[in-house]
Design an enzyme around this catalytic site. Structure first.
Site, mmCIF file in Angstrom:
data_model
loop_
_atom_site.group_PDB
_atom_site.id
_atom_site.type_symbol
_atom_site.label_atom_id
_atom_site.label_comp_id
_atom_site.label_asym_id
_atom_site.label_seq_id
_atom_site.Cartn_x
_atom_site.Cartn_y
_atom_site.Cartn_z
ATOM 1 N N ASP A 33 0.533 4.923 -6.831
ATOM 2 C CA ASP A 33 0.326 3.470 -6.793
ATOM 3 C C ASP A 33 -0.641 3.110 -7.917
ATOM 4 O O ASP A 33 -1.686 3.751 -8.059
ATOM 5 C CB ASP A 33 -0.276 3.039 -5.448
ATOM 6 C CG ASP A 33 0.717 3.193 -4.302
ATOM 7 O OD1 ASP A 33 1.856 3.613 -4.554
ATOM 8 O OD2 ASP A 33 0.341 2.889 -3.156
ATOM 9 N N ASP B 213 9.710 -3.107 4.429
ATOM 10 C CA ASP B 213 8.417 -2.730 5.000
ATOM 11 C C ASP B 213 8.158 -3.571 6.242
ATOM 12 O O ASP B 213 8.432 -4.770 6.244
ATOM 13 C CB ASP B 213 7.321 -2.918 3.961
ATOM 14 C CG ASP B 213 7.558 -2.017 2.752
ATOM 15 O OD1 ASP B 213 8.130 -0.934 2.942
ATOM 16 O OD2 ASP B 213 7.194 -2.404 1.636
#
EC number: 5.3.1.16
Length: 241
Positions: free
Chosen positions: A8, A130
């Site tokens: 990330d 998600d």
């Protein structure tokens, strides 16, 4: 089951968040390429690269890092975060992404996301679904939508989606184990989906369980960075598959 480590990116650095909260940011490495090369050196073939700056700013930001990793390793990269326009997608693929993940865009602009599926093919476009309490969360998890998770996935299956990354936000970065029950439910109801489990993976023993459930891949982040799962363990798992 494919092993897919995560990198990330915020401000060009390799970070992890907890439950998607930017205030919980921990910087693990200033050099994402170095991290990617260490994955490759242990026999890992895949990488999940997330542009967290992009997710916040609604356009691709860290594509230079994508390009760097794509040109200096042989990792097959799926890239997500802030992909909102045809131009963003073009930049991502031109910078070396093998696949892209669309999450918020799949909720907020179905027309463009469906166009991407038909233009690029379902092997190139991953649905990022998600979830928070089985509702789809968007915009770097800063917003909840009213979309129910499983019907959302099923609807996109009709449109041709094969690959789905599902992160249970309550589990993400918490090192408390993944959402086995949720994945079981998705695999039972969204027949034929190639489900990539993400979020909460904390020990090596969880990987065979996810494989047994029928997950096509699993994304591992903080457990690697915190040393809960070693790259050597992953290398052996890949070799012994």
């Amino acid at each position: 089951m494919r092993i897919i480590p995560a990198i990330d990116i915020i401000d060009g650095k390799c970070v992890r968040l907890s439950k998607g909260d930017y205030d919980t940011k921990i910087i693990y490495n200033e050099n994402p390429l170095e991290v990617a090369k260490s994955f490759e050196a242990h026999g890992i073939e895949y990488l999940h690269l997330v542009d967290l700056d992009g997710a916040k700013s609604s356009k691709i930001v860290n594509y230079k890092i994508l390009e760097q990793i794509a040109t200096q390793t042989s990792l097959k990269i799926d890239f997500g975060g802030g992909l909102k326009s045809d131009d963003d997608l073009k930049i991502a693929f031109e910078s070396g992404a093998n696949q892209i993940t669309g999450g918020s865009i799949a909720v907020k602009n179905r027309a463009i996301f469906e166009k991407w599926i038909s233009e690029y093919g379902s092997d190139k476009i991953i649905l990022g679904a998600d979830a928070k309490d089985e509702k789809v969360a968007i915009s770097g998890w800063l917003e909840d939508s009213n979309e129910d998770l499983i019907p959302f996935i099923q609807d996109y299956q009709i449109k041709g989606i094969q690959y789905v990354i599902c992160t249970d936000i309550a589990k993400d970065g918490m090192l408390e184990g993944p959402s086995f029950d949720l994945y079981k439910k998705i695999l039972k109801e969204a027949i034929g989906v190639k489900l990539i489990a993400s979020g909460g993976i904390s020990t090596f023993d969880e990987l065979p369980k996810l494989a047994e459930l029928g997950c096509e891949g699993t994304i591992i982040g903080k457990a690697i960075y915190e040393g809960r799962i070693t790259l050597k363990q992953l290398e052996n798992y890949i070799l012994n598959k």
